[in-house]
Design a protein around this motif. Sequence first.
Motif, PDB file in Angstrom:
ATOM      1  N   GLY A 215     -11.302   7.097   1.219  1.00 44.15           N
ATOM      2  CA  GLY A 215     -10.849   5.707   1.226  1.00 44.15           C
ATOM      3  C   GLY A 215     -11.443   4.905   0.083  1.00 44.15           C
ATOM      4  O   GLY A 215     -10.764   4.076  -0.528  1.00 44.15           O
ATOM      5  N   VAL A 216     -12.725   5.142  -0.220  1.00 45.37           N
ATOM      6  CA  VAL A 216     -13.369   4.459  -1.346  1.00 45.37           C
ATOM      7  C   VAL A 216     -12.638   4.783  -2.644  1.00 45.37           C
ATOM      8  O   VAL A 216     -12.417   3.907  -3.487  1.00 45.37           O
ATOM      9  N   SER A 217     -12.244   6.035  -2.808  1.00 43.92           N
ATOM     10  CA  SER A 217     -11.512   6.422  -4.016  1.00 43.92           C
ATOM     11  C   SER A 217     -10.168   5.712  -4.104  1.00 43.92           C
ATOM     12  O   SER A 217      -9.753   5.273  -5.183  1.00 43.92           O
ATOM     13  N   LEU A 218      -9.478   5.612  -2.974  1.00 45.25           N
ATOM     14  CA  LEU A 218      -8.170   4.943  -2.977  1.00 45.25           C
ATOM     15  C   LEU A 218      -8.307   3.480  -3.383  1.00 45.25           C
ATOM     16  O   LEU A 218      -7.509   2.969  -4.184  1.00 45.25           O
ATOM     17  N   PHE A 219      -9.329   2.806  -2.844  1.00 47.24           N
ATOM     18  CA  PHE A 219      -9.566   1.417  -3.255  1.00 47.24           C
ATOM     19  C   PHE A 219     -10.006   1.346  -4.713  1.00 47.24           C
ATOM     20  O   PHE A 219      -9.668   0.403  -5.431  1.00 47.24           O
ATOM     21  N   GLY A 220     -10.754   2.352  -5.155  1.00 47.70           N
ATOM     22  CA  GLY A 220     -11.172   2.391  -6.551  1.00 47.70           C
ATOM     23  C   GLY A 220      -9.996   2.518  -7.504  1.00 47.70           C
ATOM     24  O   GLY A 220      -9.981   1.913  -8.579  1.00 47.70           O
ATOM     25  N   LEU A 221      -8.996   3.292  -7.103  1.00 43.70           N
ATOM     26  CA  LEU A 221      -7.798   3.430  -7.933  1.00 43.70           C
ATOM     27  C   LEU A 221      -7.097   2.090  -8.109  1.00 43.70           C
ATOM     28  O   LEU A 221      -6.592   1.771  -9.186  1.00 43.70           O
ATOM     29  N   LEU A 222      -7.065   1.310  -7.031  1.00 41.82           N
ATOM     30  CA  LEU A 222      -6.470  -0.019  -7.129  1.00 41.82           C
ATOM     31  C   LEU A 222      -7.307  -0.926  -8.021  1.00 41.82           C
ATOM     32  O   LEU A 222      -6.775  -1.685  -8.840  1.00 41.82           O
ATOM     33  N   ALA A 223      -8.624  -0.833  -7.877  1.00 37.08           N
ATOM     34  CA  ALA A 223      -9.513  -1.728  -8.619  1.00 37.08           C
ATOM     35  C   ALA A 223      -9.419  -1.513 -10.122  1.00 37.08           C
ATOM     36  O   ALA A 223      -9.465  -2.480 -10.897  1.00 37.08           O
ATOM     37  N   VAL A 224      -9.287  -0.246 -10.541  1.00 39.47           N
ATOM     38  CA  VAL A 224      -9.219   0.038 -11.980  1.00 39.47           C
ATOM     39  C   VAL A 224      -7.791   0.189 -12.463  1.00 39.47           C
ATOM     40  O   VAL A 224      -7.542   0.528 -13.621  1.00 39.47           O
ATOM     41  N   ALA A 225      -6.836  -0.044 -11.543  1.00 39.98           N
ATOM     42  CA  ALA A 225      -5.414  -0.055 -11.889  1.00 39.98           C
ATOM     43  C   ALA A 225      -4.907   1.269 -12.434  1.00 39.98           C
ATOM     44  O   ALA A 225      -3.994   1.307 -13.261  1.00 39.98           O
ATOM     45  N   LEU A 226      -5.514   2.387 -11.967  1.00 36.91           N
ATOM     46  CA  LEU A 226      -4.986   3.681 -12.380  1.00 36.91           C
ATOM     47  C   LEU A 226      -3.650   3.954 -11.712  1.00 36.91           C
ATOM     48  O   LEU A 226      -2.779   4.605 -12.275  1.00 36.91           O
ATOM     49  N   GLU A 227      -3.483   3.476 -10.486  1.00 37.08           N
ATOM     50  CA  GLU A 227      -2.225   3.660  -9.772  1.00 37.08           C
ATOM     51  C   GLU A 227      -1.886   2.377  -9.024  1.00 37.08           C
ATOM     52  O   GLU A 227      -2.766   1.595  -8.666  1.00 37.08           O
TER      53      GLU A 227
END
Length: 252
Positions: A215-227
């Motif tokens: 879950g942390v990774s999924l939120f991280g993807l949003l935070a850095v706008a990778l996906e």
Amino acid sequence: MTTMRVLFSFAGTIDRRAYVIVALVCVLVKHALDLSLATFVFDRPWGPLNYLVPLGAPVPLHAMSGADAAFIGWMLIASIPFAWVGLAITAKRFRTIGWPGWTVLLFFVPIANIVSFGVAALWPERTESRDRATPGWLARWVPQDRFGIAVVAAIVPAAFGLILVAVSTELLDSYGWALFAAVPFAQGALAVILYASHGRRGIGASVLIALISCGVSLFGLLAVALEGVVCIAMAAPIALVMAWRADCSATS
């Protein structure tokens, strides 16, 4: 040992003959199923290279058509029982020959999984059972208190997962099996290995740590706008399932 236990349980051991027979039968049956599903249901070509690039060429999630997404989804669903059996016999075989638990991650690494299968099939089996302790170097830098070790087990694999996603999507432009299955599996297994670095943990707590890390990774993807949100919403169910299955393997 019953057939169901040999095929689906992560506990126990497995001898060389059963390991090789089950693996080869699964490979043949899975390829026949994949070929049939791709050819007769989706009218698409399917060959060995499609296991690395399912659509024949790298296609970003946001550029996938509805037909492409449905095809990828059903192929992943069809692979779940075979991946489960493959992980189960791999975990048992590696335990039988005395390899450390983290080496089960090789199951999801292209080429390395084939090499490790051959080596594990030929490797001499242990003549006596013994408990394998976690490597000392790992225990030395992981906190011993319950909260500290939980934080490390959630955050470090999450960072590891983000790096692998970035490499896959930004450098390799690949949105295949490795991204949807191998990355969350490896991340979940690493989370559980870290969480158990000072002793065995309950399966409930281990599952929770693996899912939190994912879950942390999924939120991280949003935070850095990778996906984008839509892409993550599509990938999240598969990623969480793979993280949960990783926990089942690592805690057995």
